[in-house]
Design a protein around this motif. Sequence first.
Motif, PDB file in Angstrom:
ATOM      1  N   THR A 149       0.818  -1.225   0.000  1.00  0.00           N
ATOM      2  CA  THR A 149       0.000   0.000   0.000  1.00  0.00           C
ATOM      3  C   THR A 149       0.850   1.273   0.000  1.00  0.00           C
ATOM      4  N   ASP A 150       2.036   1.228   0.591  1.00  0.00           N
ATOM      5  CA  ASP A 150       2.909   2.420   0.567  1.00  0.00           C
ATOM      6  C   ASP A 150       3.174   2.884  -0.867  1.00  0.00           C
ATOM      7  N   TYR A 151       3.337   1.918  -1.767  1.00  0.00           N
ATOM      8  CA  TYR A 151       3.627   2.243  -3.167  1.00  0.00           C
ATOM      9  C   TYR A 151       2.417   2.952  -3.806  1.00  0.00           C
ATOM     10  N   ILE A 152       1.226   2.409  -3.551  1.00  0.00           N
ATOM     11  CA  ILE A 152       0.009   3.024  -4.112  1.00  0.00           C
ATOM     12  C   ILE A 152      -0.161   4.432  -3.522  1.00  0.00           C
ATOM     13  N   ASP A 153       0.086   4.556  -2.219  1.00  0.00           N
ATOM     14  CA  ASP A 153      -0.047   5.874  -1.569  1.00  0.00           C
ATOM     15  C   ASP A 153       0.886   6.895  -2.217  1.00  0.00           C
ATOM     16  N   ARG A 154       2.092   6.443  -2.550  1.00  0.00           N
ATOM     17  CA  ARG A 154       3.061   7.347  -3.185  1.00  0.00           C
ATOM     18  C   ARG A 154       2.570   7.771  -4.574  1.00  0.00           C
ATOM     19  N   LEU A 155       1.977   6.835  -5.319  1.00  0.00           N
ATOM     20  CA  LEU A 155       1.427   7.164  -6.639  1.00  0.00           C
ATOM     21  C   LEU A 155       0.292   8.182  -6.509  1.00  0.00           C
ATOM     22  N   VAL A 156      -0.571   7.943  -5.523  1.00  0.00           N
ATOM     23  CA  VAL A 156      -1.705   8.869  -5.304  1.00  0.00           C
ATOM     24  C   VAL A 156      -1.168  10.259  -4.993  1.00  0.00           C
ATOM     25  N   SER A 157      -0.165  10.306  -4.125  1.00  0.00           N
ATOM     26  CA  SER A 157       0.427  11.593  -3.739  1.00  0.00           C
ATOM     27  C   SER A 157       1.043  12.294  -4.960  1.00  0.00           C
ATOM     28  N   LEU A 158       1.753  11.534  -5.795  1.00  0.00           N
ATOM     29  CA  LEU A 158       2.361  12.124  -6.991  1.00  0.00           C
ATOM     30  C   LEU A 158       1.290  12.652  -7.945  1.00  0.00           C
TER      31      LEU A 158
END
Lengths: 354, 80
Positions: free
Chosen positions: A62-71
């Motif tokens: 989920t950290d990876y998805i969160d980073r994509l959302v943030s970007l």
Amino acid sequence: MNRNDLEQVRTFLHEYDGPEIRLMEVCGTHTASIAKNGIPALLSPAIHLISGPGCPVCVTVTDYIDRLVSLSRTPGTAVVSFGDLLRVRGSRLSLADARADGADVRMVYAPMQMLDFAAREPDRTFVFAAVGFETTAPVYALTLEEAARRELRNVKLLTSLKTMPEVIRAVVRAGTPDGRGRIDGFLAPGHVCAVTGSNEYQELAEETGLPFVVSGFTGPQLLASIAALVKLQGRGTCLNFYPEVVTGTGNAEAKALCRKYYEPCDASWRGLGSIPRSGLRLREEYRTLDAGSSGLDGDHAARGCECAKVLTGQIMPVECPLFGRICTPQYPNGACMVSQEGSCYNWYISGRTR
Amino acid sequence: MCVAYPGTVLAVKDRTALIDFSGTRVEALTGLVRTKPGDRVLVHAGCVLQVLPPEEADEMQSLFDEIASLSEEDMKETAG
């Protein structure tokens, strides 16, 4: 393969009455093809097929998805992705949620499509959600190569690239001889092997004492490979049943391109945690093309979600308390129900119960 | 995600090839394998992954065609 051969294989698999055998397909594309071809219904009850951690969308933390959302919400930045990843939820939101909220998220079929966006909109930074295994890693490298040639400086990757051998070792270690996670043989991933070659699976077979068969993706190819695995049980050897595509040493150009851009790294897998040297990251000299991929290790699955146990063969999808009740392809809770290559998605759409 | 489809190379220009997938034409990068017009190839994520031997490509092609025609029949039956 002629029709007679195929009939013989079908009869063999249907009438098999030897010891119970648990076979894992580690490739998500195999999982989808097994469901589409109705293969579980053709097998004897003593032959079990288990989906492994080979769907890149399903094993992404989920950290990876969160980073994509943030970007995607960062002004001047767009996230570019394959469609499957859009609906996977991070700790709170998916890329699809972010897009509905006004973030810049673009879906493509091929990473090189991002280069046309980048050329048309030079003031915007385009970040590709680079998930995948050895098959797709060279495609991202080739995209970077092409971006450099076209002098596009507004292109980056957020990588979550994974490699198969170490996670297969982890799955074998996790299973106990009489436990539910026990695996007796592997369908080796055909298109990963097109890049890596089948030799590294021969090494794995000898090391683990388990049979591996490199398989194609059609129904007859899969049936033939499963029959071979049943016949090979107990033997640490690898057969290449996809010789029209796979060689022992693989695709030399693709491997050279990967060596140029990437180096091995530890990677975090949903359900398995961090596995040493099971991933790829951009080399130091290309790190300016990275959109912040390191340290994205946290994984916060939805409450009650058992994706982790499904991915390692500890339970069948139907044994997850959420399966089919509050977790469906239309309203997925876990990644395995989102992806069209996910174990839960395929069990659900094909009505599979065993 | 490792899905790949067989097609036929129609033309090669610089680093891309125009590939025919049963009537649908798509451009793909050719940096991973050398290819020429007439080759049967396997394409993954917009990139040619492998050149296929003709006889196996035919076998795969006929399977794909059969599956495609079956789906059409199914849809007609559903509509009817």
